[in-house]
Design an enzyme around this catalytic site. Sequence first.
Site, short mmCIF file in Angstrom:
data_model
loop_
_atom_site.label_atom_id
_atom_site.label_comp_id
_atom_site.label_asym_id
_atom_site.label_seq_id
_atom_site.Cartn_x
_atom_site.Cartn_y
_atom_site.Cartn_z
N ASN A 16 16.94 -66.49 -32.06
CA ASN A 16 18.58 -66.46 -32.04
C ASN A 16 18.93 -64.85 -32.47
O ASN A 16 18.85 -64.57 -33.72
CB ASN A 16 19.09 -67.39 -33.26
CG ASN A 16 20.47 -67.43 -33.04
OD1 ASN A 16 21.22 -66.47 -33.22
ND2 ASN A 16 21.31 -68.57 -33.06
N ALA A 17 19.61 -64.23 -31.57
CA ALA A 17 19.78 -62.85 -31.95
C ALA A 17 20.78 -62.70 -32.78
O ALA A 17 20.76 -61.65 -33.56
CB ALA A 17 20.34 -62.27 -30.32
N ASP A 75 15.65 -72.51 -43.35
CA ASP A 75 16.16 -73.82 -42.73
C ASP A 75 17.33 -74.34 -43.77
O ASP A 75 17.32 -73.90 -44.94
CB ASP A 75 14.78 -74.78 -43.25
CG ASP A 75 15.15 -76.21 -42.02
OD1 ASP A 75 15.01 -75.81 -40.91
OD2 ASP A 75 14.86 -77.24 -42.45
N PHE A 166 31.11 -72.46 -37.66
CA PHE A 166 30.24 -73.37 -36.70
C PHE A 166 29.63 -74.73 -37.26
O PHE A 166 29.70 -74.69 -38.60
CB PHE A 166 29.20 -72.39 -36.22
CG PHE A 166 28.30 -71.69 -37.18
CD1 PHE A 166 27.13 -72.50 -37.56
CD2 PHE A 166 28.56 -70.48 -37.67
CE1 PHE A 166 26.30 -71.97 -38.56
CE2 PHE A 166 27.89 -70.14 -38.77
CZ PHE A 166 26.66 -70.60 -39.14
N TYR A 168 28.98 -77.79 -38.95
CA TYR A 168 29.91 -78.89 -39.65
C TYR A 168 30.89 -78.23 -40.61
O TYR A 168 31.68 -78.70 -41.22
CB TYR A 168 29.12 -79.42 -40.46
CG TYR A 168 27.68 -80.66 -39.94
CD1 TYR A 168 28.14 -81.96 -39.81
CD2 TYR A 168 26.86 -79.97 -39.34
CE1 TYR A 168 27.42 -82.74 -39.14
CE2 TYR A 168 25.78 -80.86 -38.95
CZ TYR A 168 26.04 -82.19 -38.65
OH TYR A 168 25.27 -83.32 -38.14
N ASP A 169 30.98 -76.75 -40.08
CA ASP A 169 32.01 -76.14 -41.15
C ASP A 169 33.40 -76.57 -41.07
O ASP A 169 34.33 -76.67 -42.15
CB ASP A 169 32.16 -74.53 -40.56
CG ASP A 169 30.81 -73.75 -41.21
OD1 ASP A 169 29.94 -74.34 -42.12
OD2 ASP A 169 30.70 -72.58 -40.81
N ARG A 195 23.71 -69.78 -47.83
CA ARG A 195 22.56 -68.77 -47.35
C ARG A 195 22.94 -67.56 -48.50
O ARG A 195 21.89 -66.82 -48.70
CB ARG A 195 22.97 -68.40 -45.83
CG ARG A 195 21.80 -67.33 -45.52
CD ARG A 195 22.14 -67.17 -43.97
NE ARG A 195 21.30 -68.40 -43.27
CZ ARG A 195 21.99 -69.26 -42.66
NH1 ARG A 195 23.37 -69.38 -42.61
NH2 ARG A 195 21.40 -70.35 -42.12
#
Length: 208
Positions: A16-17, A75, A166, A168-169, A195
């Site tokens: 994923n970029a 993860d 994005f 479940y936000d 995160r």
Amino acid sequence: MTRRIGSGTLVIATHNAGKLKEIGALLDPYGVKCISAGSLGLPEPKETGTTFVQNALLKARAAAEASGLAALADDSGLSVAALDGRPGVYTADWAERQWFEGDPGRDWYMAMGKVEGMLQAKGPGAPRDAWFSCVLAIAWPDGDTAVYEGRVDGSLTWPPRGTLGFGYDPVFVPSGREVTFAELDPEEKHRISHRADAFAKLVAEQFG
């Protein structure tokens, strides 16, 4: 003493970029050059773990062994107390469309609806406590590893609100706030997110 990444090149175990850009920006101040597993042509391993730690380590080890470089994987997912911690490591799977549901891909509104439907089935008094988890795992080619876990607690709301996030936000309201992650300014969200918590622990141990 925990082994340190140091300066140099770090493989980010993702194709994923956007994730590469986000992680690269966080580590750039510490002299770390990030490249993705995708840019190296490395295959994506199947996430067969039953915990976030297991899946993060699985991805990091695969990238480190295949590249010969230190690798970082993450993860993450949503856990709901009333659903016994589900969807948990299956957070993304709950958004996967089946062959009879149309084009392949992820439908996050469907996933949010599934969570809400299961909560409503438990009755109006069901607790709506939930939390996001993030595990960052570093692996070296010789087998050494380090793991950092982050978490943010909150509650679920319905219907979904906001367009800035994005996954479940739109249904997750972090503790101490009245708005969802998808209504929160992105910089504020990144400051308090699961995160961010995990990265703060990584930075403190690896570069502190």
